[in-house]
Motif scaffolding. Structure first.
Motif, short mmCIF file in Angstrom:
data_model
loop_
_atom_site.label_atom_id
_atom_site.label_comp_id
_atom_site.label_asym_id
_atom_site.label_seq_id
_atom_site.Cartn_x
_atom_site.Cartn_y
_atom_site.Cartn_z
N LEU A 106 2.06 -3.22 -2.48
CA LEU A 106 0.98 -2.77 -3.14
C LEU A 106 1.29 -1.92 -4.46
CD1 LEU A 106 -2.08 -1.50 -3.06
CD2 LEU A 106 -1.27 0.36 -2.01
N LYS A 107 0.62 -2.34 -5.36
CA LYS A 107 0.95 -1.83 -6.67
C LYS A 107 0.16 -0.43 -6.78
CE LYS A 107 0.69 -3.08 -11.86
NZ LYS A 107 0.26 -3.68 -12.96
N VAL A 108 1.09 0.59 -7.14
CA VAL A 108 0.59 1.87 -7.45
C VAL A 108 1.08 2.34 -8.75
CG1 VAL A 108 0.64 4.29 -6.17
CG2 VAL A 108 1.34 2.26 -4.75
N THR A 109 0.12 2.11 -9.70
CA THR A 109 0.64 2.47 -11.01
C THR A 109 -1.02 3.22 -11.68
OG1 THR A 109 -0.23 0.24 -11.89
CG2 THR A 109 2.02 0.68 -11.46
N ASP A 110 -0.86 3.62 -12.79
CA ASP A 110 -2.03 4.38 -13.44
C ASP A 110 -3.06 3.37 -13.75
OD1 ASP A 110 -0.74 6.84 -13.40
OD2 ASP A 110 0.06 6.42 -15.41
N SER A 111 -2.80 2.02 -13.75
CA SER A 111 -3.87 1.07 -14.41
C SER A 111 -4.59 0.71 -12.78
CB SER A 111 -3.27 -0.27 -14.48
OG SER A 111 -2.57 -0.70 -13.67
N LEU B 150 -7.38 1.12 -6.87
CA LEU B 150 -6.39 1.54 -5.78
C LEU B 150 -7.01 1.96 -4.54
CD1 LEU B 150 -3.29 2.20 -5.01
CD2 LEU B 150 -3.65 4.48 -5.69
N ASP B 151 -8.22 2.51 -4.58
CA ASP B 151 -8.77 2.95 -3.31
C ASP B 151 -9.47 1.78 -2.86
OD1 ASP B 151 -8.45 5.72 -3.43
OD2 ASP B 151 -10.07 6.11 -4.46
N ARG B 152 -10.03 0.78 -3.53
CA ARG B 152 -10.23 -0.38 -3.02
C ARG B 152 -9.49 -1.39 -2.43
NH1 ARG B 152 -16.04 -1.28 -4.36
NH2 ARG B 152 -15.99 -3.02 -3.06
N ALA B 153 -8.15 -1.22 -2.91
CA ALA B 153 -7.11 -2.13 -2.59
C ALA B 153 -6.70 -1.41 -1.11
CB ALA B 153 -5.96 -1.95 -3.43
N LYS B 154 -6.61 0.04 -0.88
CA LYS B 154 -6.66 0.42 0.34
C LYS B 154 -7.40 0.03 1.37
CE LYS B 154 -3.99 4.64 -1.68
NZ LYS B 154 -4.36 6.12 -1.76
N LEU C 66 2.28 -10.42 0.70
CA LEU C 66 1.04 -10.35 -0.13
C LEU C 66 1.15 -9.29 -1.28
CD1 LEU C 66 -2.19 -10.77 -0.48
CD2 LEU C 66 -2.23 -9.08 1.33
N PHE C 67 0.90 -9.65 -2.39
CA PHE C 67 0.78 -8.43 -3.61
C PHE C 67 -0.48 -8.22 -3.53
CE2 PHE C 67 5.16 -9.91 -4.33
CZ PHE C 67 5.63 -8.98 -4.60
N VAL C 68 -1.07 -6.89 -3.71
CA VAL C 68 -2.19 -6.53 -4.13
C VAL C 68 -2.01 -5.74 -5.42
CG1 VAL C 68 -4.19 -5.02 -3.16
CG2 VAL C 68 -2.72 -6.07 -1.52
N LEU C 69 -2.48 -6.29 -6.25
CA LEU C 69 -2.27 -5.91 -7.65
C LEU C 69 -3.63 -6.13 -8.47
CD1 LEU C 69 0.27 -8.48 -9.49
CD2 LEU C 69 -1.41 -8.84 -7.53
N ASP C 70 -3.27 -5.72 -10.09
CA ASP C 70 -4.30 -6.15 -11.02
C ASP C 70 -3.66 -6.43 -12.04
OD1 ASP C 70 -2.81 -3.73 -11.75
OD2 ASP C 70 -4.53 -2.43 -12.41
N PHE D 172 -1.55 -13.49 -3.39
CA PHE D 172 -1.83 -12.57 -4.24
C PHE D 172 -3.25 -12.21 -4.07
CE2 PHE D 172 1.48 -14.46 -6.61
CZ PHE D 172 2.26 -13.28 -7.07
N LEU D 173 -3.71 -10.82 -3.92
CA LEU D 173 -5.06 -10.42 -3.88
C LEU D 173 -5.48 -9.54 -5.16
CD1 LEU D 173 -7.76 -9.90 -2.60
CD2 LEU D 173 -6.89 -7.94 -1.34
N THR D 174 -6.27 -10.10 -6.06
CA THR D 174 -6.27 -9.56 -7.35
C THR D 174 -7.39 -8.50 -7.32
OG1 THR D 174 -7.47 -11.31 -8.12
CG2 THR D 174 -5.36 -11.57 -8.47
#
Length: 501
Positions: free
Chosen positions: A101-106, A117-121, A198-202, A221-223
């Motif tokens: 899971l990508k955890v960044t400001d974007s 990020l919340d929707r990714a969670k 699985l990468f969850v990222l934007d 990838f889940l965009t």
């Protein structure tokens, strides 16, 4: 389809030799057409031609034809046609998955309310719930990757840790997706079952693409972008699957299909696994053809008489017909294949099979009690699985150690032993860091309470050994007074410092 044809073969090809006598018997027993001269002997030719009206409607299909076709199907089924591997039920039911899971400001952008990020969670939680019984690990990454949770089947461990992930807990900002992939591959290499990442990222830094092109495991990838937007860097990336975010479950279902397909393809290349016998598929057309014997003039009376003699006397019940053809263990295996685990527990007579059915049905104490009575390494291994799923980590460790004593150098047992020790160490460390046990040095089996008679004096007693149960994940997580974000932040900072050293 090409892969199926490539892997198709017969497990017991020697049974195909029976096709030779079947073909010979078919040729000998099938009625032969008689010459017209024999059929019309003694009749004038011009009268014989008139009498041959309707001769083209002569029977084309004989009872022997149906019998021999059914015999061929049964022979092919006995030969064991197959084109896929059978997964090992003691290791995993489905593919292990590492979620990065990508955890960044974007990821805090609100274009997917409340935020990406919340929707990714939410999506990760839905995927974990859909993969009941499968092992899942969690990685968080920004400028550095960090293992949040190891491969585990317990969703209760993953959920609170997932909720604590925010950009504030990450020690370094950036996009270290390639390093996260390396960490994920390391986690999967320790597993005996092939898995996926699985990468969850934007977004993805173009400088990270080269590592994904040489990945040794399937990557998905889940965009997390609104309105079906895509990440252009991923469009030309070969060997990966990109699934866009959807407001319903379509993205989760699609990911499930791709992950399972990759798992099946990986199993076909694993020579340690047995081939899955598909001969039972031919039993259905053979059974259908046997119904044709009940046409008028086709019934073999001797077979019916034999069946009547063989069938048990007494009143007949519709719900007991399976007992005529299947043993209780066979009926239990059918129930297991159809995921009717509770019913299978009542059908199995073999104690190990009954214990495994109770394990799948979630009856962990009952399953552990059955396995404890058996003296095989498989029973000790399965007892450990039941114990750890019941969160009895110390007994689970003892069971896996017994399994290794009975079968040394068993990689699955060694792996689960290490996982059990890691979970127990994590539980005890977390308890020691909480206000409840930090100063008192309380162990995992101790209990602390305020003594009213002693005016609040702390008293420590040993927890009873008989009938005691380990604290559930939700209970010990709730005992942590410090915020989960603080816990993850301190843990990631420590890992980052160790990596620099």
């Amino acid at each position: 389809m090409t892969g199926v044809l490539t892997d198709f073969h017969f497990i017991r090809a020697v049974w195909l030799l029976l096709l030779i006598p079947i073909a010979a018997l078919w040729w000998l027993m099938r009625p032969k057409p008689k010459p017209r001269a024999q059929e019309m002997s003694g009749i004038a030719p011009h009268l014989a031609a008139a009498l041959e009206l309707g001769a083209d409607n002569a029977r084309r299909l004989y009872p022997i034809d149906v019998a021999m076709i059914a015999a061929i199907l049964v022979t092919l089924a006995a030969a064991g046609p197959t084109w896929s591997r059978a997964p090992n039920p003691l290791v995993a039911d489905t593919a292990p998955l590492v979620i990065a899971l990508k955890v960044t400001d974007s990821m805090e952008e609100p274009d997917l309310a409340p935020s990406r990020l919340d929707r990714a969670k939410f999506k990760v939680t839905d995927l974990i719930n859909a993969r009941v019984g499968a092992r899942t690990a969690l990685i968080a990454y920004a400028g550095t990757p960090h293992r949040v949770a190891p491969l585990t089947e317990d969703a209760n461990i993953l959920r609170p840790l997932l909720e604590g992930l925010t950009p504030a807990v990450m020690p370094k900002q950036g996009d270290a997706a390639a390093n996260a992939l390396t960490l994920a591959e390391t986690i999967l290499n320790d597993s005996e079952t092939p898995g996926a990442v699985l990468f969850v990222l934007d977004d993805l830094d173009p400088s990270q693409l080269s590592d994904f092109e040489t990945a040794t495991v399937p990557v998905f990838f889940l965009t997390m972008l609104p309105n079906g937007q895509s990440i252009t860097q991923l469009d030309g990336l070969k060997g990966t699957t990109v699934v866009p975010f959807s407001s319903d479950d379509r993205d989760i279902n699609r990911l499930q299909r791709h992950i399972q397909s990759a798992y099946t393809a990986a199993l076909d290349d694993d020579d340690r696994l047995d081939w899955q016998d598909k001969g039972w598929l031919l039993a259905w057309p053979a059974a259908f053809l046997s119904l044709l014997w009940f046409r008028r003039g086709w019934v073999i009376r001797s077979l019916l008489l034999t069946f009547c003699i063989w069938s048990p006397s007494g009143p007949a019940y519709a719900d007991g017909w399976r007992d005529w053809f299947l043993t209780p263990d066979q009926q239990g295996q059918i129930a297991m294949n159809q995921k009717r685990y509770a019913e299978a527990t009542e059908l199995f007579q073999d104690p190990y099979q009954e214990g495994y059915a109770r394990l799948k049905a979630g009856q962990y104490p009952e399953a552990a009690a059955i396995f404890a009575e058996l003296d095989t390494p498989e029973a000790a291994f399965s007892e450990g699985m039941a114990r750890i799923r019941n969160r009895e980590y110390r007994p689970a460790i003892a069971s896996f150690e017994v399994a290794l004593e009975r079968r040394p150098d068993w990689p699955e047992a060694q792996h689960n032993l290490e996982v059990s020790k890691a979970i127990l160490d994590y539980v005890e460390t977390t308890r020691e860091q909480s206000d409840t046990g930090e100063e008192a040095g309380i162990g995992a089996d101790d209990t602390v309470f305020d003594n009213d008679a002693g005016r609040g004096e702390q008293t420590t007693i040993q927890a009873p050994k008989d009938g005691s149960q380990a604290m559930s994940a939700d209970q010990w997580i709730s005992t942590i007074d410090t915020d989960m974000q603080d816990f993850l932040r301190n843990r990631f900072l420590l890992e980052n410092q160790e990596q620099k050293q």
